[in-house]
Design an enzyme around this catalytic site. Structure first.
Site, short mmCIF file in Angstrom:
data_model
loop_
_atom_site.label_atom_id
_atom_site.label_comp_id
_atom_site.label_asym_id
_atom_site.label_seq_id
_atom_site.Cartn_x
_atom_site.Cartn_y
_atom_site.Cartn_z
N CYS A 13 0.86 -1.18 0.00
CA CYS A 13 0.00 0.00 0.00
C CYS A 13 0.90 1.23 0.00
O CYS A 13 2.11 1.14 0.20
CB CYS A 13 -0.93 0.00 1.22
N HIS A 75 3.55 2.11 10.90
CA HIS A 75 2.48 1.95 11.90
C HIS A 75 2.40 3.15 12.84
O HIS A 75 1.39 3.33 13.52
CB HIS A 75 2.72 0.69 12.73
N HIS A 125 -1.41 -4.72 18.41
CA HIS A 125 -0.83 -4.27 17.13
C HIS A 125 -0.08 -2.96 17.35
O HIS A 125 -0.56 -2.07 18.05
CB HIS A 125 -1.95 -4.09 16.09
N GLU A 127 0.28 -0.39 15.50
CA GLU A 127 -0.47 0.79 15.10
C GLU A 127 -1.38 1.26 16.22
O GLU A 127 -1.45 2.46 16.53
CB GLU A 127 -1.29 0.51 13.85
N CYS A 193 -8.39 2.52 6.31
CA CYS A 193 -7.71 2.98 5.11
C CYS A 193 -8.49 2.55 3.86
O CYS A 193 -8.93 1.41 3.76
CB CYS A 193 -6.30 2.39 5.07
N SER A 221 1.68 -10.53 9.59
CA SER A 221 1.02 -9.33 9.06
C SER A 221 -0.47 -9.36 9.40
O SER A 221 -1.19 -10.27 9.01
CB SER A 221 1.20 -9.25 7.55
N SER A 222 -0.94 -8.34 10.10
CA SER A 222 -2.34 -8.27 10.51
C SER A 222 -3.27 -8.21 9.31
O SER A 222 -4.27 -8.92 9.25
CB SER A 222 -2.57 -7.05 11.41
N SER A 265 1.99 -5.75 3.09
CA SER A 265 3.42 -5.86 3.38
C SER A 265 4.14 -6.75 2.37
O SER A 265 5.30 -7.10 2.58
CB SER A 265 3.62 -6.44 4.79
#
Length: 655
Positions: A13, A75, A125, A127, A193, A221-222, A265
């Site tokens: 992204c 993040h 997380h 973030e 997002c 990766s979430s 990612s």
């Protein structure tokens, strides 16, 4: 021949790519001082391993550096981390994703305004940890619908709510409904997002229309894990791989429809490697089967079989109606089904009485494969979409809509307008406070749409301005026609100690307590009650001040007009003592007609105080001495009324 389709938004992204580019740019400078990243810049071992080889060192705490440059991960981090890094003399390269940075600003501003913060996301997380650092780590963090139900939240607290950028929209919507049921009404900031939403939406559509699904991305990766979860729900043959090395080609066969997506990612090079491997493998499989047709990957992509997508609005032909379930021919490889509950927003509508085989109808595609090979359809959602469009038009054009009140909730009413739920706050139900809103349940109300957020499906209705306009129009019409001396019907709207206000049709007039009866009353409630219909006489109209004076007393029934004939001078009548004064006592002969018994006319003796001889409420006989109806005065005498009647003189008897 297998067909491979790659999601358009698969892979890096904007925010992740930005942070990675910053790190490589710093490495390219060849600085003598160390270069660090605060936490892994990306959840991908291939990328982080390459960065470490080139000299980027990962740290987890500000105490780990002595000097040098620190790249902040996409993040983001909390305010305290920035301060600690600066205190240690570090130069900062801020790779925080702009979408995440926006959340930081929202949280900081709302927290400084005194609002409590709710973060929807994974509390572990990075973030979410970083976001929480912008409100002093005081946020309530909700990671699931269950936590939304059980978290300690107060409906008296002013909350602001933000969302982890990679959180699923459907789960957020579910959690917001739970908070609404708990009467928790935060100010919601939609911070998922757009790239995440698009990636997840594409994953839903793609996974529903393939035989096998490949999700590429790091296990930690979430957003990749969420993609795996989404795809697995729609395609049971979903495979999660990190690189091309994890790809087991023997799990795929020629003729499979294969979908490929990748987390934010995942670098483009890894995606390309997987796609090329799959394309080459299936080209070879075609040739081995003796096929003469050769197809490139791009050609296979263009030849996708997908013709229906979730959310499509299409037309079809009714095949049959069985048990109120409608089968529809869509021209697709399988038929569509409209369950009874999805046929109409009006539950009284019977499908078999509404449509017949051969009818063409418009439908909404809920799911391309319902698990039994059928396309799940809805006709009700078409109605709801049209209803939403009508409401949006009413909002833009500021026109009036009509809705049926279905529920009374804390803080207002819920009204349905063409299948769309509209909230009317209690402050907008009328132009005045209404204590019991339940009187509106089941009623059809007209109102304006004063606020609308189609994405959040937040629609606010208001009647206050409309009611005020109606009242103004009624007031103007009434003042054009009403005049003193006229008789009019109204409803008692409010009682006070000094009188009663009567609604004359949008305008209130006042009946003063003195105009409620020809007799004496001490409180308007002795005569009237709220909600009572009354006929009143207009005494005066002041158009400039907007005031109307009313009376319950008919001037033609004024008892003083008949007093001269009814209370002839010399007659003896009965009355009730109603009031004492130093110079005598007032006696009520009938409601509205009082006479005065002067102190000298109370008894055949000297009277010091009227109270010595009379009591209020006492019924006595009095003689009428004088009547003046113009001045509304009658003079009475108790002494003369009590005097013995003289017997007539006897005539002399003749002897």
């Amino acid at each position: 021949m297998s067909r491979i389709q790659v999601a358009e938004s698969a892979g890096f992204c904007f925010g992740v790519k930005r942070a990675i580019d910053m790190a490589y740019a710093e490495l390219a400078k060849g600085q003598e001082k160390p270069l660090y990243s605060y936490g892994p810049l990306i959840h991908n071992k291939e990328v982080t391993g390459d960065l470490e080889k080139k000299g980027l060192r990962i740290i987890e705490s500000p105490e780990e550096i002595e000097e040098g440059t620190v790249v902040i991960r996409s993040h983001g981090v909390g305010r305290a981390v920035y301060e600690q890094l600066r205190e240690r003399g570090a130069e900062l390269v801020d790779g925080t994703c702009p979408f995440v940075q926006k959340i930081h600003n929202i949280v900081r501003e709302e927290w400084e305004r005194g609002k409590a913060i709710i973060i929807v996301g994974d509390k572990k997380h990075p973030e979410v940890i970083g976001i929480n650092g912008w409100c002093g780590d005081s946020a309530v963090i909700l990671g699931s619908p269950q936590e939304a139900e059980t978290a300690e939240l107060s409906n008296g607290t002013d909350y602001a709510l933000v969302v982890q950028t990679t959180f699923r929209q459907s789960r957020l919507d579910e959690m917001l409904k739970i908070l609404e049921k708990r009467a928790i009404c935060p100010k919601v900031y939609q911070t998922i997002c757009s790239a995440t939403e698009k990636r997840q939406a594409e994953a839903v559509i793609l996974s529903k229309n393939v035989d096998k699904m490949i999700v590429i991305g790091d296990k930690n990766s979430s957003n990749t894990q969420k993609l795996v979860e989404i795809c697995a729900k729609n395609c049971r043959n979903t495979f999660h791989i990190e690189t091309n090395c994890d790809l087991l080609l023997n799990l795929f066969t020629n003729g499979d429809r294969i979908g490929i997506t990748a987390g934010a990612s995942t670098p483009p090079a890894i995606i390309k490697e997987v796609v090329v491997t799959m394309s080459e493998a299936f080209d070879n499989a075609v040739q081995n089967l003796g096929g003469s047709e050769e197809a490139t990957f791009e050609q296979m992509l263009e030849e996708s079989l997908v013709t229906l997508h979730t959310g499509d609005v299409v037309k079809g032909t009714v095949i049959q109606v069985v048990n109120e379930e409608v089968s529809v021919n869509l021209g697709f490889k399988s038929d569509g089904i409209i369950p009874r509950g999805e046929f109409s927003r009006d539950v009284t509508v019977v499908p078999s009485k509404t449509v017949q085989p051969g009818d063409e109808i418009e439908v909404f595609v809920v799911r391309v494969n319902d698990g039994d090979g059928n396309v799940l359809l809805s006709r009700k959602r078409i109605e709801e979409q049209k209803g939403m469009e009508e409401i949006e038009a009413a909002f833009n054009d500021k026109t009036v809509v009509t809705g049926t009140v279905t529920d009374v909730v804390k803080g207002g009413l819920i009204a349905m307008v063409n299948g769309v739920r509209v909230f009317i706050p209690s402050s907008q139900v009328s132009n005045r406070f209404i204590e019991d809103l339940s009187v509106f349940k089941g009623q059809d109300l007209e109102f304006n749409i004063i606020e609308m957020d189609r994405v959040k499906r937040r629609i606010i209705g208001g009647r206050k301005a409309l009611v005020e306009q109606e009242i103004a129009a009624k007031r103007a019409a009434l003042f054009e026609t009403i005049e003193a001396g006229s008789k009019i019907t109204g409803t008692v709207s409010r009682l006070t100690d000094f009188g009663a206000f009567v609604d004359l049709g949008g305008v209130d007039g006042l009946i003063h307590i003195s105009e409620m009866s020809w007799g004496r009353i001490s409180n308007p409630r002795e005569v009237l009650k709220e909600g009572q219909a009354v006929e009143v006489f207009v005494l005066d109209v002041d158009k400039e001040k907007g005031k109307i004076s009313l009376s319950l007393k008919d001037a033609n029934m004024n008892p003083w007009k008949l007093a001269v004939d009814k209370y002839a001078v010399g007659s003896i009548v009965e009355g009730k003592v109603v009031r004492m004064v130093p110079f005598g006592a007032f006696v009520e002969l009938e409601p509205g007609v009082d006479g005065l018994v002067h102190i000298s006319q109370i008894a055949n003796k000297h009277v010091v105080k009227p109270e010595d001889e009379l009591k209020v409420g006492e019924i006595i006989n009095v003689k009428v001495l004088e009547v003046n109806s113009e001045q509304k005065k009658i003079s009475l005498s108790k002494r003369q009324a009590d005097a013995p009647v003289e017997a007539p003189a006897e005539e002399p008897v003749e002897e």
